[in-house]
Design a protein around this motif. Sequence first.
Motif, mmCIF file in Angstrom:
data_model
loop_
_atom_site.group_PDB
_atom_site.id
_atom_site.type_symbol
_atom_site.label_atom_id
_atom_site.label_comp_id
_atom_site.label_asym_id
_atom_site.label_seq_id
_atom_site.Cartn_x
_atom_site.Cartn_y
_atom_site.Cartn_z
ATOM 1 N N GLY A 118 21.072 -93.745 13.846
ATOM 2 C CA GLY A 118 19.839 -94.438 13.480
ATOM 3 C C GLY A 118 18.623 -93.542 13.569
ATOM 4 O O GLY A 118 17.755 -93.560 12.691
ATOM 5 N N ALA A 119 18.539 -92.735 14.635
ATOM 6 C CA ALA A 119 17.402 -91.825 14.792
ATOM 7 C C ALA A 119 17.427 -90.742 13.713
ATOM 8 O O ALA A 119 16.389 -90.377 13.162
ATOM 9 N N TRP A 120 18.628 -90.221 13.421
ATOM 10 C CA TRP A 120 18.718 -89.210 12.362
ATOM 11 C C TRP A 120 18.334 -89.798 11.009
ATOM 12 O O TRP A 120 17.622 -89.174 10.224
ATOM 13 N N ILE A 121 18.815 -90.994 10.733
ATOM 14 C CA ILE A 121 18.549 -91.616 9.434
ATOM 15 C C ILE A 121 17.062 -91.894 9.269
ATOM 16 O O ILE A 121 16.523 -91.806 8.155
ATOM 17 N N ASP A 122 16.364 -92.225 10.357
ATOM 18 C CA ASP A 122 14.924 -92.446 10.268
ATOM 19 C C ASP A 122 14.169 -91.174 9.881
ATOM 20 O O ASP A 122 12.987 -91.227 9.561
ATOM 21 N N ARG A 123 14.836 -90.026 9.933
ATOM 22 C CA ARG A 123 14.213 -88.757 9.540
ATOM 23 C C ARG A 123 14.651 -88.319 8.143
ATOM 24 O O ARG A 123 14.232 -87.258 7.679
ATOM 25 N N LEU A 147 10.731 -97.937 12.274
ATOM 26 C CA LEU A 147 11.780 -98.259 13.233
ATOM 27 C C LEU A 147 13.000 -98.908 12.594
ATOM 28 O O LEU A 147 13.960 -99.227 13.295
ATOM 29 N N LEU A 148 12.981 -99.097 11.290
ATOM 30 C CA LEU A 148 14.048 -99.869 10.646
ATOM 31 C C LEU A 148 15.423 -99.251 10.840
ATOM 32 O O LEU A 148 16.394 -99.937 11.146
ATOM 33 N N GLY A 149 15.527 -97.935 10.667
ATOM 34 C CA GLY A 149 16.822 -97.282 10.842
ATOM 35 C C GLY A 149 17.323 -97.403 12.263
ATOM 36 O O GLY A 149 18.494 -97.709 12.505
ATOM 37 N N ARG A 150 16.424 -97.173 13.244
ATOM 38 C CA ARG A 150 16.840 -97.249 14.640
ATOM 39 C C ARG A 150 17.125 -98.686 15.067
ATOM 40 O O ARG A 150 18.012 -98.937 15.877
ATOM 41 N N MET A 151 16.370 -99.644 14.518
ATOM 42 C CA MET A 151 16.661 -101.049 14.816
ATOM 43 C C MET A 151 18.059 -101.409 14.340
ATOM 44 O O MET A 151 18.874 -101.964 15.093
ATOM 45 N N ASN A 152 18.365 -101.090 13.083
ATOM 46 C CA ASN A 152 19.682 -101.435 12.539
ATOM 47 C C ASN A 152 20.796 -100.686 13.260
ATOM 48 O O ASN A 152 21.865 -101.239 13.515
ATOM 49 N N ALA A 153 20.558 -99.411 13.595
ATOM 50 C CA ALA A 153 21.580 -98.649 14.316
ATOM 51 C C ALA A 153 21.789 -99.198 15.722
ATOM 52 O O ALA A 153 22.929 -99.254 16.208
ATOM 53 N N SER A 154 20.705 -99.613 16.379
ATOM 54 C CA SER A 154 20.833 -100.184 17.720
ATOM 55 C C SER A 154 21.626 -101.479 17.677
ATOM 56 O O SER A 154 22.502 -101.724 18.525
ATOM 57 N N VAL A 155 21.321 -102.319 16.682
ATOM 58 C CA VAL A 155 22.071 -103.568 16.537
ATOM 59 C C VAL A 155 23.527 -103.270 16.235
ATOM 60 O O VAL A 155 24.444 -103.852 16.839
ATOM 61 N N ARG A 156 23.776 -102.349 15.305
ATOM 62 C CA ARG A 156 25.151 -102.001 14.957
ATOM 63 C C ARG A 156 25.911 -101.425 16.151
ATOM 64 O O ARG A 156 27.090 -101.697 16.328
ATOM 65 N N PHE A 157 25.240 -100.602 16.935
ATOM 66 C CA PHE A 157 25.891 -100.031 18.112
ATOM 67 C C PHE A 157 26.379 -101.137 19.041
ATOM 68 O O PHE A 157 27.490 -101.077 19.580
ATOM 69 N N CYS A 158 25.542 -102.146 19.227
ATOM 70 C CA CYS A 158 25.898 -103.233 20.146
ATOM 71 C C CYS A 158 26.944 -104.167 19.557
ATOM 72 O O CYS A 158 27.870 -104.589 20.268
ATOM 73 N N VAL A 159 26.818 -104.511 18.269
ATOM 74 C CA VAL A 159 27.687 -105.558 17.718
ATOM 75 C C VAL A 159 28.953 -104.998 17.063
ATOM 76 O O VAL A 159 29.929 -105.735 16.893
ATOM 77 N N TRP A 160 28.921 -103.710 16.685
ATOM 78 C CA TRP A 160 30.123 -103.087 16.133
ATOM 79 C C TRP A 160 30.733 -102.082 17.115
ATOM 80 O O TRP A 160 31.908 -101.744 17.002
ATOM 81 N N GLY A 161 29.939 -101.612 18.060
ATOM 82 C CA GLY A 161 30.470 -100.667 19.040
ATOM 83 C C GLY A 161 31.535 -101.280 19.925
ATOM 84 O O GLY A 161 32.372 -100.562 20.496
#
Length: 445
Positions: A99-104, A379-393
Amino acid sequence: MLIGMPQSGDPSAAADDPVGSIEATEPTTARDAPRGSLWRDRNFITMWSGQALAQVGSQVTELAIPVLAVLLLHATEFEVGLLNAAAVAAFLVVGLPAGAWIDRMRKRRVMIWADAVRATALLTLPLLWWADLLEMWHLYAVALVVGIATVFFDVSYQSIIPSLVRENQIAEANGKLEATRELANISGPALGGWLIGLITAPFAILATVGTYITSLIALLLTRDHEQSRAPEDRAPILQEIGEGLRWVFGNELLRRIVGTTGISNFFNTMSFTLLPIFLLRELGLTPAAMGLIFSLGSIGGLAGAVATPHIVRWIGEARAIPVSAVAFSTVACLLPLAATFPAVAFPLLVVQGFIGSFTVLLYNITQVTFRQRITPPRLLGRMNASVRFCVWGVMPIAALLAGALGTWVGVVATMWIGAAGQLLSALCVVIGPFWTMRQLPDAQH
Protein backbone atom coordinates in the motif's frame (compact mmCIF):
# COMPACT_ATOMS: atom_id res chain seq x y z
CA MET A 1 -17.67 -15.93 -1.30
CA LEU A 2 -14.94 -13.73 0.17
CA ILE A 3 -15.85 -10.22 1.20
CA GLY A 4 -13.91 -6.98 1.12
CA MET A 5 -13.71 -6.54 -2.60
CA PRO A 6 -10.98 -5.71 -4.91
CA GLN A 7 -11.74 -9.44 -6.10
CA SER A 8 -6.58 4.23 -3.81
CA GLY A 9 -3.66 6.55 -3.14
CA ASP A 10 -1.22 9.05 -4.55
CA PRO A 11 1.07 8.21 -7.44
CA SER A 12 4.66 8.95 -8.04
CA ALA A 13 5.96 11.02 -10.91
CA ALA A 14 5.60 9.58 -14.38
CA ALA A 15 9.36 9.70 -14.73
CA ASP A 16 9.61 7.09 -11.98
CA ASP A 17 7.34 4.73 -13.90
CA PRO A 18 9.19 1.98 -15.80
CA VAL A 19 6.43 1.72 -18.39
CA GLY A 20 6.17 5.46 -18.97
CA SER A 21 7.72 5.06 -22.42
CA ILE A 22 4.68 3.16 -23.64
CA GLU A 23 2.07 5.57 -22.30
CA ALA A 24 -0.71 5.73 -24.88
CA THR A 25 -2.42 9.00 -23.93
CA GLU A 26 -1.95 12.04 -21.73
CA PRO A 27 -3.74 12.01 -18.37
CA THR A 28 -6.98 13.92 -17.96
CA THR A 29 -8.80 14.90 -14.80
CA ALA A 30 -11.88 13.34 -13.30
CA ARG A 31 -13.58 16.72 -13.75
CA ASP A 32 -13.36 16.13 -17.52
CA ALA A 33 -15.30 12.87 -17.23
CA PRO A 34 -18.70 13.00 -18.96
CA ARG A 35 -21.68 13.66 -16.75
CA GLY A 36 -24.53 11.18 -16.58
CA SER A 37 -24.17 7.44 -16.98
CA LEU A 38 -20.65 6.02 -17.09
CA TRP A 39 -21.68 3.97 -20.11
CA ARG A 40 -21.11 7.21 -22.04
CA ASP A 41 -17.59 7.62 -20.64
CA ARG A 42 -15.25 6.11 -23.25
CA ASN A 43 -12.29 6.14 -20.87
CA PHE A 44 -14.16 4.19 -18.18
CA ILE A 45 -15.51 1.76 -20.78
CA THR A 46 -11.98 1.05 -22.01
CA MET A 47 -10.81 0.08 -18.54
CA TRP A 48 -14.05 -1.78 -17.81
CA SER A 49 -13.88 -3.90 -20.97
CA GLY A 50 -10.40 -5.21 -20.16
CA GLN A 51 -11.42 -5.99 -16.59
CA ALA A 52 -14.55 -7.78 -17.75
CA LEU A 53 -12.51 -10.27 -19.78
CA ALA A 54 -9.87 -10.63 -17.06
CA GLN A 55 -12.56 -11.44 -14.51
CA VAL A 56 -13.89 -14.24 -16.73
CA GLY A 57 -10.37 -15.58 -17.17
CA SER A 58 -9.63 -15.53 -13.45
CA GLN A 59 -12.77 -17.58 -12.80
CA VAL A 60 -11.61 -20.20 -15.29
CA THR A 61 -8.30 -20.56 -13.46
CA GLU A 62 -9.95 -20.59 -10.01
CA LEU A 63 -11.75 -23.73 -11.17
CA ALA A 64 -8.96 -25.25 -13.28
CA ILE A 65 -6.15 -25.16 -10.68
CA PRO A 66 -8.10 -26.98 -7.91
CA VAL A 67 -9.31 -29.57 -10.44
CA LEU A 68 -5.74 -29.99 -11.64
CA ALA A 69 -4.53 -30.52 -8.07
CA VAL A 70 -7.34 -32.81 -6.88
CA LEU A 71 -8.05 -34.96 -9.94
CA LEU A 72 -4.79 -34.98 -11.90
CA LEU A 73 -2.12 -34.64 -9.20
CA HIS A 74 -4.23 -36.41 -6.51
CA ALA A 75 -3.56 -33.77 -3.84
CA THR A 76 -4.31 -34.57 -0.19
CA GLU A 77 -6.38 -32.32 2.11
CA PHE A 78 -3.23 -30.75 3.52
CA GLU A 79 -1.74 -30.19 0.05
CA VAL A 80 -4.93 -28.42 -1.04
CA GLY A 81 -4.71 -26.28 2.10
CA LEU A 82 -1.09 -25.45 1.34
CA LEU A 83 -2.00 -24.54 -2.25
CA ASN A 84 -4.73 -22.17 -1.14
CA ALA A 85 -2.43 -20.68 1.51
CA ALA A 86 0.22 -20.00 -1.14
CA ALA A 87 -2.35 -18.23 -3.30
CA VAL A 88 -3.25 -15.72 -0.56
CA ALA A 89 -0.03 -15.59 1.49
CA ALA A 90 1.03 -12.37 -0.21
CA PHE A 91 -1.75 -10.39 1.47
CA LEU A 92 -0.20 -11.27 4.82
CA VAL A 93 3.46 -10.94 3.80
CA VAL A 94 3.53 -7.88 1.51
CA GLY A 95 0.06 -6.43 1.94
CA LEU A 96 1.05 -3.50 4.16
CA PRO A 97 4.21 -2.31 2.39
CA ALA A 98 2.45 -2.74 -0.95
CA GLY A 99 0.00 0.00 0.00
CA ALA A 100 2.78 2.45 0.86
CA TRP A 101 4.67 1.61 -2.34
CA ILE A 102 1.54 1.94 -4.46
CA ASP A 103 0.84 5.38 -2.96
CA ARG A 104 4.15 6.43 -4.56
CA MET A 105 3.34 4.98 -7.99
CA ARG A 106 0.75 5.33 -10.74
CA LYS A 107 -1.98 2.81 -9.94
CA ARG A 108 -2.81 2.02 -13.54
CA ARG A 109 0.80 1.21 -14.39
CA VAL A 110 1.11 -1.04 -11.36
CA MET A 111 -1.92 -2.92 -12.72
CA ILE A 112 -0.25 -3.25 -16.13
CA TRP A 113 2.85 -4.85 -14.65
CA ALA A 114 0.75 -7.09 -12.43
CA ASP A 115 -1.18 -8.40 -15.43
CA ALA A 116 2.10 -9.14 -17.23
CA VAL A 117 3.48 -11.08 -14.25
CA ARG A 118 0.27 -13.08 -13.76
CA ALA A 119 0.04 -14.04 -17.42
CA THR A 120 3.69 -15.15 -17.54
CA ALA A 121 3.46 -17.21 -14.34
CA LEU A 122 0.26 -19.01 -15.37
CA LEU A 123 1.71 -19.80 -18.79
CA THR A 124 4.27 -22.08 -17.15
CA LEU A 125 1.61 -24.54 -15.92
CA PRO A 126 0.36 -25.86 -19.29
CA LEU A 127 3.95 -25.91 -20.55
CA LEU A 128 5.09 -28.03 -17.59
CA TRP A 129 2.08 -30.34 -17.97
CA TRP A 130 2.75 -30.75 -21.70
CA ALA A 131 6.35 -31.68 -20.86
CA ASP A 132 5.12 -34.19 -18.22
CA LEU A 133 7.06 -32.31 -15.51
CA LEU A 134 4.27 -30.73 -13.48
CA GLU A 135 4.31 -31.38 -9.73
CA MET A 136 2.49 -29.88 -6.74
CA TRP A 137 5.40 -27.61 -5.83
CA HIS A 138 5.03 -25.94 -9.23
CA LEU A 139 1.43 -25.10 -8.34
CA TYR A 140 2.57 -23.67 -5.02
CA ALA A 141 5.19 -21.48 -6.70
CA VAL A 142 2.86 -20.18 -9.39
CA ALA A 143 0.10 -19.54 -6.84
CA LEU A 144 2.55 -17.52 -4.72
CA VAL A 145 3.80 -15.40 -7.65
CA VAL A 146 0.28 -14.78 -8.94
CA GLY A 147 -0.80 -13.93 -5.40
CA ILE A 148 1.91 -11.29 -5.00
CA ALA A 149 1.00 -9.72 -8.35
CA THR A 150 -2.67 -9.81 -7.35
CA VAL A 151 -1.95 -7.88 -4.14
CA PHE A 152 -0.51 -5.02 -6.18
CA PHE A 153 -3.24 -5.27 -8.81
CA ASP A 154 -6.16 -5.38 -6.39
CA VAL A 155 -4.99 -2.56 -4.12
CA SER A 156 -4.41 -0.40 -7.19
CA TYR A 157 -7.74 -1.51 -8.68
CA GLN A 158 -9.66 -0.38 -5.60
CA SER A 159 -7.63 2.82 -5.53
CA ILE A 160 -7.93 3.94 -9.14
CA ILE A 161 -11.67 4.64 -9.36
CA PRO A 162 -11.57 8.15 -7.80
CA SER A 163 -8.99 9.19 -10.42
CA LEU A 164 -11.15 7.97 -13.33
CA VAL A 165 -14.62 9.29 -12.53
CA ARG A 166 -16.30 12.20 -10.75
CA GLU A 167 -16.82 11.95 -7.00
CA ASN A 168 -20.59 11.52 -7.41
CA GLN A 169 -19.96 8.65 -9.87
CA ILE A 170 -17.83 6.50 -7.51
CA ALA A 171 -20.77 4.42 -6.27
CA GLU A 172 -22.01 3.92 -9.85
CA ALA A 173 -18.53 2.85 -10.97
CA ASN A 174 -18.20 0.36 -8.11
CA GLY A 175 -21.65 -1.01 -8.89
CA LYS A 176 -20.85 -1.47 -12.56
CA LEU A 177 -17.49 -3.12 -11.88
CA GLU A 178 -19.02 -5.46 -9.32
CA ALA A 179 -21.95 -6.30 -11.61
CA THR A 180 -19.39 -7.19 -14.27
CA ARG A 181 -17.46 -9.27 -11.76
CA GLU A 182 -20.62 -11.21 -11.00
CA LEU A 183 -21.35 -11.72 -14.71
CA ALA A 184 -17.85 -13.17 -14.90
CA ASN A 185 -18.63 -15.34 -11.88
CA ILE A 186 -21.68 -16.63 -13.76
CA SER A 187 -20.00 -17.31 -17.10
CA GLY A 188 -16.43 -18.06 -15.96
CA PRO A 189 -16.98 -21.29 -13.96
CA ALA A 190 -19.33 -22.71 -16.58
CA LEU A 191 -16.82 -21.84 -19.31
CA GLY A 192 -14.03 -23.29 -17.17
CA GLY A 193 -15.90 -26.54 -16.65
CA TRP A 194 -16.52 -26.83 -20.39
CA LEU A 195 -12.88 -26.04 -21.25
CA ILE A 196 -11.59 -28.54 -18.68
CA GLY A 197 -13.73 -31.24 -20.24
CA LEU A 198 -12.65 -30.24 -23.74
CA ILE A 199 -8.91 -29.58 -23.44
CA THR A 200 -8.08 -30.61 -19.80
CA ALA A 201 -7.45 -28.33 -16.82
CA PRO A 202 -3.83 -27.35 -17.62
CA PHE A 203 -4.67 -26.01 -21.06
CA ALA A 204 -7.86 -24.29 -19.89
CA ILE A 205 -5.50 -21.98 -17.98
CA LEU A 206 -4.36 -20.59 -21.35
CA ALA A 207 -7.72 -18.81 -21.59
CA THR A 208 -6.85 -16.85 -18.46
CA VAL A 209 -3.44 -15.93 -19.86
CA GLY A 210 -5.17 -14.45 -22.92
CA THR A 211 -7.58 -12.38 -20.84
CA TYR A 212 -4.81 -10.96 -18.66
CA ILE A 213 -2.99 -9.83 -21.80
CA THR A 214 -6.22 -8.21 -23.02
CA SER A 215 -6.58 -6.42 -19.69
CA LEU A 216 -3.01 -5.16 -19.98
CA ILE A 217 -3.72 -3.67 -23.42
CA ALA A 218 -6.95 -2.01 -22.21
CA LEU A 219 -5.10 -0.44 -19.28
CA LEU A 220 -2.46 0.94 -21.65
CA LEU A 221 -5.26 2.74 -23.49
CA THR A 222 -6.94 4.06 -20.34
CA ARG A 223 -6.30 7.60 -19.10
CA ASP A 224 -6.20 8.72 -15.47
CA HIS A 225 -5.70 12.01 -13.62
CA GLU A 226 -3.26 10.92 -10.92
CA GLN A 227 -0.80 13.66 -10.06
CA SER A 228 2.78 13.18 -8.95
CA ARG A 229 3.33 13.17 -5.21
CA ALA A 230 5.88 15.68 -4.01
CA PRO A 231 9.08 14.04 -2.71
CA GLU A 232 8.88 16.09 0.49
CA ASP A 233 5.45 14.54 1.14
CA ARG A 234 7.02 11.10 1.44
CA ALA A 235 7.97 9.70 4.83
CA PRO A 236 9.93 6.54 5.73
CA ILE A 237 8.05 3.42 4.65
CA LEU A 238 7.24 2.23 8.18
CA GLN A 239 5.87 5.65 9.09
CA GLU A 240 3.63 5.65 6.02
CA ILE A 241 2.39 2.14 6.81
CA GLY A 242 1.57 3.27 10.33
CA GLU A 243 -0.33 6.27 8.99
CA GLY A 244 -2.54 4.00 6.91
CA LEU A 245 -3.24 1.68 9.83
CA ARG A 246 -4.06 4.58 12.13
CA TRP A 247 -6.51 5.97 9.59
CA VAL A 248 -8.37 2.66 9.36
CA PHE A 249 -8.44 1.78 13.05
CA GLY A 250 -9.01 5.36 14.19
CA ASN A 251 -12.45 5.34 12.57
CA GLU A 252 -15.01 3.31 14.53
CA LEU A 253 -17.13 2.47 11.50
CA LEU A 254 -14.12 1.30 9.47
CA ARG A 255 -12.86 -0.65 12.46
CA ARG A 256 -16.14 -2.55 12.79
CA ILE A 257 -16.32 -3.23 9.05
CA VAL A 258 -12.79 -4.63 9.12
CA GLY A 259 -13.73 -6.85 12.08
CA THR A 260 -16.74 -8.40 10.34
CA THR A 261 -14.92 -8.79 7.03
CA GLY A 262 -11.79 -10.32 8.57
CA ILE A 263 -13.63 -12.84 10.77
CA SER A 264 -15.93 -13.83 7.92
CA ASN A 265 -13.05 -14.27 5.50
CA PHE A 266 -11.10 -16.39 8.00
CA PHE A 267 -13.87 -18.92 8.48
CA ASN A 268 -15.08 -18.71 4.89
CA THR A 269 -11.55 -19.58 3.74
CA MET A 270 -11.65 -22.69 5.90
CA SER A 271 -14.74 -23.82 3.99
CA PHE A 272 -13.58 -22.61 0.57
CA THR A 273 -10.19 -24.33 0.87
CA LEU A 274 -11.78 -27.78 1.16
CA LEU A 275 -14.64 -27.03 -1.23
CA PRO A 276 -13.06 -28.81 -4.24
CA ILE A 277 -12.57 -31.97 -2.17
CA PHE A 278 -16.07 -31.58 -0.68
CA LEU A 279 -17.72 -31.28 -4.10
CA LEU A 280 -15.55 -33.63 -6.17
CA ARG A 281 -14.88 -36.39 -3.62
CA GLU A 282 -17.44 -36.17 -0.80
CA LEU A 283 -20.44 -35.42 -3.02
CA GLY A 284 -19.03 -37.07 -6.17
CA LEU A 285 -19.81 -34.16 -8.50
CA THR A 286 -18.04 -33.61 -11.81
CA PRO A 287 -15.94 -30.50 -12.60
CA ALA A 288 -18.74 -29.39 -14.97
CA ALA A 289 -21.33 -29.67 -12.17
CA MET A 290 -18.99 -27.83 -9.81
CA GLY A 291 -18.62 -25.01 -12.32
CA LEU A 292 -22.39 -24.90 -12.88
CA ILE A 293 -23.03 -24.51 -9.13
CA PHE A 294 -20.63 -21.58 -9.01
CA SER A 295 -22.21 -20.02 -12.10
CA LEU A 296 -25.82 -20.33 -10.95
CA GLY A 297 -24.97 -19.12 -7.46
CA SER A 298 -23.21 -16.09 -8.89
CA ILE A 299 -26.44 -14.90 -10.51
CA GLY A 300 -27.24 -13.72 -7.01
CA GLY A 301 -24.19 -11.47 -7.09
CA LEU A 302 -25.36 -9.85 -10.32
CA ALA A 303 -28.80 -9.34 -8.82
CA GLY A 304 -27.20 -7.90 -5.70
CA ALA A 305 -25.12 -5.41 -7.69
CA VAL A 306 -28.23 -4.24 -9.56
CA ALA A 307 -30.40 -4.12 -6.43
CA THR A 308 -27.91 -2.39 -4.12
CA PRO A 309 -28.85 1.23 -5.04
CA HIS A 310 -32.53 0.46 -4.49
CA ILE A 311 -31.93 -1.34 -1.17
CA VAL A 312 -29.70 1.50 0.04
CA ARG A 313 -32.42 4.04 -0.79
CA TRP A 314 -35.00 1.84 0.98
CA ILE A 315 -33.29 0.97 4.27
CA GLY A 316 -30.40 3.43 4.26
CA GLU A 317 -26.71 3.08 3.45
CA ALA A 318 -25.64 2.48 7.06
CA ARG A 319 -28.26 -0.17 7.82
CA ALA A 320 -27.49 -2.08 4.63
CA ILE A 321 -24.18 -3.16 6.18
CA PRO A 322 -25.49 -5.10 9.23
CA VAL A 323 -28.50 -6.42 7.27
CA SER A 324 -26.26 -7.92 4.58
CA ALA A 325 -23.76 -9.24 7.16
CA VAL A 326 -26.48 -11.14 9.03
CA ALA A 327 -27.72 -12.64 5.77
CA PHE A 328 -24.42 -13.87 4.30
CA SER A 329 -23.18 -15.21 7.64
CA THR A 330 -26.40 -17.17 8.24
CA VAL A 331 -26.73 -18.68 4.78
CA ALA A 332 -23.17 -20.07 5.03
CA CYS A 333 -24.62 -22.93 7.10
CA LEU A 334 -26.31 -24.35 3.98
CA LEU A 335 -22.92 -25.36 2.54
CA PRO A 336 -22.04 -28.20 4.96
CA LEU A 337 -25.75 -29.01 5.29
CA ALA A 338 -25.61 -30.33 1.71
CA ALA A 339 -23.65 -33.35 2.98
CA THR A 340 -26.57 -34.28 5.25
CA PHE A 341 -29.06 -34.19 2.36
CA PRO A 342 -27.09 -35.45 -0.67
CA ALA A 343 -30.26 -36.01 -2.73
CA VAL A 344 -30.89 -32.25 -2.81
CA ALA A 345 -27.26 -31.15 -2.51
CA PHE A 346 -27.13 -29.53 -5.94
CA PRO A 347 -30.13 -27.14 -5.51
CA LEU A 348 -29.15 -26.47 -1.90
CA LEU A 349 -25.68 -25.37 -2.95
CA VAL A 350 -27.11 -23.19 -5.72
CA VAL A 351 -29.46 -21.46 -3.24
CA GLN A 352 -26.60 -20.95 -0.80
CA GLY A 353 -24.43 -19.45 -3.52
CA PHE A 354 -27.23 -17.19 -4.79
CA ILE A 355 -28.15 -15.69 -1.42
CA GLY A 356 -24.53 -15.48 -0.30
CA SER A 357 -23.44 -13.71 -3.48
CA PHE A 358 -26.40 -11.30 -3.39
CA THR A 359 -25.78 -10.19 0.18
CA VAL A 360 -21.98 -10.06 -0.11
CA LEU A 361 -22.34 -7.71 -3.10
CA LEU A 362 -24.71 -5.48 -1.15
CA TYR A 363 -22.17 -5.38 1.68
CA ASN A 364 -19.13 -4.86 -0.53
CA ILE A 365 -20.47 -2.08 -2.74
CA THR A 366 -21.77 -0.17 0.27
CA GLN A 367 -18.71 -0.42 2.47
CA VAL A 368 -16.11 0.06 -0.28
CA THR A 369 -17.88 3.17 -1.60
CA PHE A 370 -17.89 4.52 1.98
CA ARG A 371 -14.16 3.80 2.38
CA GLN A 372 -13.27 5.48 -0.91
CA ARG A 373 -15.45 8.49 -0.14
CA ILE A 374 -14.08 9.37 3.30
CA THR A 375 -10.38 8.66 2.71
CA PRO A 376 -8.05 11.48 1.54
CA PRO A 377 -6.53 10.71 -1.90
CA ARG A 378 -2.99 10.58 -0.50
CA LEU A 379 -4.03 7.74 1.85
CA LEU A 380 -6.21 5.68 -0.48
CA GLY A 381 -3.57 3.09 -1.35
CA ARG A 382 -2.48 2.64 2.26
CA MET A 383 -6.09 2.53 3.48
CA ASN A 384 -6.98 -0.23 1.02
CA ALA A 385 -3.75 -2.12 1.71
CA SER A 386 -4.30 -1.88 5.47
CA VAL A 387 -7.83 -3.21 5.10
CA ARG A 388 -6.66 -5.97 2.77
CA PHE A 389 -3.86 -6.93 5.14
CA CYS A 390 -6.37 -7.40 7.95
CA VAL A 391 -9.21 -9.05 6.03
CA TRP A 392 -7.19 -11.11 3.53
CA GLY A 393 -4.05 -11.62 5.60
CA VAL A 394 -5.97 -14.09 7.76
CA MET A 395 -6.67 -16.29 4.75
CA PRO A 396 -3.36 -18.20 4.45
CA ILE A 397 -3.57 -19.05 8.16
CA ALA A 398 -7.15 -20.25 7.69
CA ALA A 399 -6.19 -22.29 4.62
CA LEU A 400 -3.41 -24.12 6.48
CA LEU A 401 -5.74 -24.70 9.44
CA ALA A 402 -8.38 -26.08 7.08
CA GLY A 403 -5.88 -28.54 5.61
CA ALA A 404 -4.84 -29.72 9.07
CA LEU A 405 -8.41 -29.97 10.38
CA GLY A 406 -9.56 -31.71 7.21
CA THR A 407 -6.94 -34.38 7.79
CA TRP A 408 -7.72 -34.65 11.53
CA VAL A 409 -11.53 -34.37 11.86
CA GLY A 410 -12.64 -34.70 8.24
CA VAL A 411 -13.78 -32.40 5.45
CA VAL A 412 -17.44 -32.05 6.46
CA ALA A 413 -16.66 -31.37 10.14
CA THR A 414 -14.19 -28.67 9.13
CA MET A 415 -16.77 -27.00 6.95
CA TRP A 416 -19.23 -26.95 9.87
CA ILE A 417 -16.57 -25.19 11.95
CA GLY A 418 -16.19 -22.66 9.15
CA ALA A 419 -19.95 -22.07 8.99
CA ALA A 420 -20.22 -21.61 12.77
CA GLY A 421 -17.40 -19.08 12.73
CA GLN A 422 -19.05 -17.06 9.99
CA LEU A 423 -22.16 -16.70 12.17
CA LEU A 424 -20.03 -14.84 14.71
CA SER A 425 -18.60 -12.42 12.15
CA ALA A 426 -21.73 -10.29 11.85
CA LEU A 427 -21.57 -9.23 15.52
CA CYS A 428 -19.02 -6.47 14.84
CA VAL A 429 -21.48 -4.48 12.70
CA VAL A 430 -24.71 -5.71 14.30
CA ILE A 431 -23.60 -4.43 17.72
CA GLY A 432 -22.74 -0.84 16.90
CA PRO A 433 -23.93 2.52 15.59
CA PHE A 434 -25.04 1.39 12.11
CA TRP A 435 -28.68 0.78 13.16
CA THR A 436 -29.05 4.33 14.54
CA MET A 437 -27.87 5.93 11.27
CA ARG A 438 -29.37 6.08 7.82
CA GLN A 439 -26.49 7.50 5.79
CA LEU A 440 -22.80 6.92 6.41
CA PRO A 441 -20.73 10.09 6.92
CA ASP A 442 -18.97 11.90 4.07
CA ALA A 443 -15.36 13.03 3.91
CA GLN A 444 -14.36 15.89 6.17
CA HIS A 445 -13.07 18.55 3.80
